[in-house]
Design a protein around this motif. Sequence first.
Motif, PDB file in Angstrom:
ATOM      1  N   SER B 269     -10.466  14.441   1.674  1.00 37.50           N
ATOM      2  CA  SER B 269      -9.816  14.421   2.988  1.00 37.50           C
ATOM      3  C   SER B 269     -10.840  14.725   4.076  1.00 37.50           C
ATOM      4  CB  SER B 269      -8.687  15.456   3.006  1.00 37.50           C
ATOM      5  OG  SER B 269      -8.370  15.777   4.329  1.00 37.50           O
ATOM      6  N   ALA B 270     -10.885  13.873   5.110  1.00 39.50           N
ATOM      7  CA  ALA B 270     -11.765  14.096   6.264  1.00 39.50           C
ATOM      8  C   ALA B 270     -10.922  13.963   7.526  1.00 39.50           C
ATOM      9  CB  ALA B 270     -12.902  13.085   6.254  1.00 39.50           C
ATOM     10  N   LYS B 271     -11.002  14.970   8.362  1.00 40.70           N
ATOM     11  CA  LYS B 271     -10.166  14.956   9.568  1.00 40.70           C
ATOM     12  C   LYS B 271     -11.035  14.834  10.801  1.00 40.70           C
ATOM     13  CE  LYS B 271      -6.193  17.469   7.905  1.00 40.70           C
ATOM     14  NZ  LYS B 271      -6.165  18.730   7.175  1.00 40.70           N
ATOM     15  N   VAL B 272     -10.449  14.303  11.860  1.00 47.42           N
ATOM     16  CA  VAL B 272     -11.164  14.244  13.138  1.00 47.42           C
ATOM     17  C   VAL B 272     -10.531  15.278  14.064  1.00 47.42           C
ATOM     18  CG1 VAL B 272     -11.817  12.826  15.095  1.00 47.42           C
ATOM     19  CG2 VAL B 272     -11.677  11.826  12.805  1.00 47.42           C
ATOM     20  N   ILE B 273     -11.332  16.264  14.420  1.00 45.17           N
ATOM     21  CA  ILE B 273     -10.840  17.317  15.316  1.00 45.17           C
ATOM     22  C   ILE B 273     -11.848  17.493  16.428  1.00 45.17           C
ATOM     23  CG2 ILE B 273     -10.425  19.798  15.483  1.00 45.17           C
ATOM     24  CD1 ILE B 273      -9.222  19.377  12.543  1.00 45.17           C
ATOM     25  N   SER B 274     -11.378  17.408  17.667  1.00 46.49           N
ATOM     26  CA  SER B 274     -12.257  17.473  18.837  1.00 46.49           C
ATOM     27  C   SER B 274     -13.413  16.472  18.716  1.00 46.49           C
ATOM     28  CB  SER B 274     -12.818  18.872  19.051  1.00 46.49           C
ATOM     29  OG  SER B 274     -11.787  19.774  19.249  1.00 46.49           O
ATOM     30  N   VAL B 302     -25.308  17.290  11.742  1.00 48.07           N
ATOM     31  CA  VAL B 302     -24.549  17.807  10.607  1.00 48.07           C
ATOM     32  C   VAL B 302     -24.579  19.323  10.656  1.00 48.07           C
ATOM     33  CG1 VAL B 302     -24.435  17.916   8.091  1.00 48.07           C
ATOM     34  CG2 VAL B 302     -25.301  15.851   9.187  1.00 48.07           C
ATOM     35  N   SER B 303     -23.452  19.942  10.335  1.00 54.82           N
ATOM     36  CA  SER B 303     -23.523  21.401  10.181  1.00 54.82           C
ATOM     37  C   SER B 303     -22.681  21.824   8.981  1.00 54.82           C
ATOM     38  CB  SER B 303     -23.041  22.103  11.440  1.00 54.82           C
ATOM     39  OG  SER B 303     -21.640  22.029  11.505  1.00 54.82           O
ATOM     40  N   VAL B 304     -23.148  22.873   8.312  1.00 53.17           N
ATOM     41  CA  VAL B 304     -22.418  23.431   7.172  1.00 53.17           C
ATOM     42  C   VAL B 304     -22.238  24.911   7.451  1.00 53.17           C
ATOM     43  CG1 VAL B 304     -22.408  23.826   4.695  1.00 53.17           C
ATOM     44  CG2 VAL B 304     -23.627  21.867   5.626  1.00 53.17           C
ATOM     45  N   SER B 305     -21.029  25.421   7.232  1.00 54.20           N
ATOM     46  CA  SER B 305     -20.848  26.864   7.454  1.00 54.20           C
ATOM     47  C   SER B 305     -19.785  27.399   6.513  1.00 54.20           C
ATOM     48  CB  SER B 305     -20.447  27.102   8.904  1.00 54.20           C
ATOM     49  OG  SER B 305     -19.308  26.335   9.206  1.00 54.20           O
ATOM     50  N   LYS B 306     -19.805  28.721   6.353  1.00 54.37           N
ATOM     51  CA  LYS B 306     -18.765  29.393   5.586  1.00 54.37           C
ATOM     52  C   LYS B 306     -17.507  29.398   6.453  1.00 54.37           C
ATOM     53  CE  LYS B 306     -21.010  30.395   1.945  1.00 54.37           C
ATOM     54  NZ  LYS B 306     -20.622  29.556   0.791  1.00 54.37           N
ATOM     55  N   PRO B 307     -16.325  29.320   5.847  1.00 53.88           N
ATOM     56  CA  PRO B 307     -15.111  29.272   6.674  1.00 53.88           C
ATOM     57  C   PRO B 307     -14.908  30.533   7.501  1.00 53.88           C
ATOM     58  CG  PRO B 307     -14.578  29.332   4.326  1.00 53.88           C
ATOM     59  CD  PRO B 307     -16.054  29.178   4.431  1.00 53.88           C
ATOM     60  N   THR B 308     -14.396  30.359   8.729  1.00 54.33           N
ATOM     61  CA  THR B 308     -14.064  31.481   9.593  1.00 54.33           C
ATOM     62  C   THR B 308     -12.556  31.462   9.804  1.00 54.33           C
ATOM     63  OG1 THR B 308     -14.191  30.160  11.572  1.00 54.33           O
ATOM     64  CG2 THR B 308     -16.238  31.195  10.840  1.00 54.33           C
ATOM     65  N   LEU B 309     -12.057  32.443  10.551  1.00 53.13           N
ATOM     66  CA  LEU B 309     -10.618  32.460  10.830  1.00 53.13           C
ATOM     67  C   LEU B 309     -10.221  31.260  11.670  1.00 53.13           C
ATOM     68  CD1 LEU B 309      -9.967  36.223  11.465  1.00 53.13           C
ATOM     69  CD2 LEU B 309      -9.343  34.859   9.470  1.00 53.13           C
ATOM     70  N   GLU B 310     -11.152  30.771  12.481  1.00 58.63           N
ATOM     71  CA  GLU B 310     -10.840  29.573  13.259  1.00 58.63           C
ATOM     72  C   GLU B 310     -10.583  28.391  12.326  1.00 58.63           C
ATOM     73  OE1 GLU B 310     -13.201  28.402  16.626  1.00 58.63           O
ATOM     74  OE2 GLU B 310     -11.651  26.907  17.034  1.00 58.63           O
ATOM     75  N   ASP B 311     -11.347  28.316  11.214  1.00 57.32           N
ATOM     76  CA  ASP B 311     -11.111  27.236  10.271  1.00 57.32           C
ATOM     77  C   ASP B 311      -9.731  27.364   9.622  1.00 57.32           C
ATOM     78  OD1 ASP B 311     -13.682  26.017  10.584  1.00 57.32           O
ATOM     79  OD2 ASP B 311     -14.510  27.757   9.545  1.00 57.32           O
ATOM     80  N   VAL B 312      -9.316  28.599   9.383  1.00 54.33           N
ATOM     81  CA  VAL B 312      -7.966  28.818   8.860  1.00 54.33           C
ATOM     82  C   VAL B 312      -6.945  28.292   9.864  1.00 54.33           C
ATOM     83  CG1 VAL B 312      -6.283  30.559   8.169  1.00 54.33           C
ATOM     84  CG2 VAL B 312      -8.698  30.855   7.567  1.00 54.33           C
ATOM     85  N   PHE B 313      -7.183  28.625  11.130  1.00 53.16           N
ATOM     86  CA  PHE B 313      -6.277  28.190  12.190  1.00 53.16           C
ATOM     87  C   PHE B 313      -6.205  26.664  12.250  1.00 53.16           C
ATOM     88  CE2 PHE B 313      -5.123  27.131  16.536  1.00 53.16           C
ATOM     89  CZ  PHE B 313      -4.042  27.974  16.753  1.00 53.16           C
ATOM     90  N   ILE B 314      -7.381  26.020  12.174  1.00 54.31           N
ATOM     91  CA  ILE B 314      -7.427  24.556  12.248  1.00 54.31           C
ATOM     92  C   ILE B 314      -6.691  23.949  11.061  1.00 54.31           C
ATOM     93  CG2 ILE B 314      -8.971  22.564  12.063  1.00 54.31           C
ATOM     94  CD1 ILE B 314     -11.016  24.245  13.674  1.00 54.31           C
ATOM     95  N   ARG B 315      -6.910  24.512   9.884  1.00 53.97           N
ATOM     96  CA  ARG B 315      -6.262  23.990   8.692  1.00 53.97           C
ATOM     97  C   ARG B 315      -4.746  24.072   8.819  1.00 53.97           C
ATOM     98  NH1 ARG B 315      -7.929  24.155   3.030  1.00 53.97           N
ATOM     99  NH2 ARG B 315      -6.074  24.002   1.742  1.00 53.97           N
ATOM    100  N   ARG B 316      -4.252  25.202   9.389  1.00 59.09           N
ATOM    101  CA  ARG B 316      -2.805  25.378   9.467  1.00 59.09           C
ATOM    102  C   ARG B 316      -2.153  24.601  10.610  1.00 59.09           C
ATOM    103  NH1 ARG B 316      -0.750  29.856   6.536  1.00 59.09           N
ATOM    104  NH2 ARG B 316      -2.146  30.109   4.775  1.00 59.09           N
ATOM    105  N   THR B 317      -2.900  24.355  11.683  1.00 57.04           N
ATOM    106  CA  THR B 317      -2.268  23.760  12.866  1.00 57.04           C
ATOM    107  C   THR B 317      -2.768  22.355  13.168  1.00 57.04           C
ATOM    108  OG1 THR B 317      -3.933  24.579  14.403  1.00 57.04           O
ATOM    109  CG2 THR B 317      -2.066  26.021  13.951  1.00 57.04           C
TER     110      THR B 317
END
Lengths: 274, 335
Positions: B269-274, B302-317
């Motif tokens: 799954s690949a999403k387009v956000i902003s 390209v960027s790679v990062s460990k998930p943050t709370l913002e990523d949780v927010f994006i995933r849920r909303t």
Amino acid sequence: MASESTSFPTSLTPSHSGLFLPAFSLWWREVVRFYRQKGRVIGVIASPVVFWLVIGSGFGTSFHAGDAAGQRHYLDYFYPGALVMIILFTSIFTMMSVIEDRKVGFLLSVLVAPVPRSAVVLGKVLGGTTLSTIQGIIFLVFAPWVGVHVGLGSFLLVLLTIFLISFALTALGFAIAWPMDSAQAFHAIVNLFLIPLWLVSGALFPVAGALGWLRLIMRINPLTYGTEALRGLLYPNSSSFALGSSLVALIAFAGLMFVLAFVMANRRTTRPAA
Amino acid sequence: MASKVQEIAASHAAAELSVATISIDDIFHRYDEAIALNGVSFEVRPAELFALLGPNGSGKTTLFRILSTLMLPTAGRALIMGHDAAKDPNSLRRQIGVVFQAPSIDVKLSAYENLWHQGHLYGLHGAALNQRIDEMLGRVALADRAHDRAETFSGGMQRRLELAKGLLHHPSVLLLDEPTSGLDPGARRDLWQYLRILRDQERVSILVTSHLMEEAERCDRLAIMNQGKLVALGTPADLRHEIGGDIIVLDSPNPVTLASKIESRFAISAKVISRKVRIERENGHRFITDVVEAFPGEIDAVSVSKPTLEDVFIRRTGHRFWTEADQRFQEAADA
């Protein structure tokens, strides 16, 4: 969810923290805060003096030629009315502090404390009453210049009258200020209702000489009883109302305004308190 | 909704370890036409530092008003220490200390006088009150300024006085609305340190509203709100782990096409956000080499990062925590 929400031991003491201690503290804060704002203190002392001299002298000379009231000078007639106006302005505008307190978080911190709303109203209203009673007393210093020489008994009754008018008007100011979020809206209400109320209180012209419908309005206007009580005490035999009935009317007015302020403050709604 | 029987049974049960200090039960709130809270439920445990995280307009301020008894909810129930915010506000008020976002101290009064006044509102007086004031002023390091007017204090000192005011009557629950807004980094750090001490030594339950991810990270548990609903609830670590892996973000001149190409090529799954392509995947560093080799010239960065709370927010909303306009507004407000 509900099965987890076990209740906690409740004590047998009343849940709120009493009436008088919080009311005393709110009164104390209102008065201390006032004396720490130099501009307000100067205004309180200077405004009665300026107001009475400028307006009174202006009116006085203009009315002098055709003075029908039979009094020495219009300034004499105007004196009790000016006293009521000073009380009116001080009382009403001290309650602008309700709006200010709401704008910052101060009022909210009082509202989330276990304080009965009657204590909040009592404390703040007595604070404003104290300030406007003091201002009324400062204005009384000019009484000898307008031919007023009262004994101790009358003087104490004058103080009582000033206190009652102050209390009633401060409570009215509280009730008006409570739901407001801006000082401008508060000013608008004051200009629209309270200044006309004063104009037809016998402050500028006597009840006896007024037209029929105007006389009726003056008779149901509670401020008229304040003006007349003061006039009767300061110039014996010059009031058309008996002192006793005027004082009863003022006590009823003060009680009613306190209840109104309490009802306003005691509402809890689904709308934000700030 | 609890039945009467359940309620009675619960009230007779002995205090358990898992007893909630704050219990929010299916709260709805509506302002005229707008729905501010849409069925929110959660609990806060004893001695827990709990964050209510959400962007502006998510409903957290509405919930704060309901919890602090300043407003009745349209429907649902809020309990603190077993007292109903709507039915028994004074019992609940005894249990809570509240620090509002707007300053509640009177700057014309001294630090001591502010607390003296506050104590009277809670029925404290005399020697006991004096002793408690001295104790609190010492704790928030204002003892030497006790008799100076609060208007002469710095922002950090004023906030510490607010905290002393909220804690004067030994509340079991402390509610703070955006407590660090307007504070410099040093003062923010001090405040958080003090909140942790309070939780550990006095076992106070603390609920903090915040719009800052990094603040919520410091809490024991958090609830994330969006548009009047709870979108996530848990410890910061648990919430991050649910993403499982890394967050890969690709800049592309044509993100929508790239995303669909990636989806068909790698069956993920690949999403387009902003206007950026966003992928959640384990071993992100290896995946980038594959994806860059697969679509040469279509990826700018390209960027790679460990998930943050913002990523949780994006995933849920499905959208970012801040819109760009919000971000600019917030930066201006914080500056």
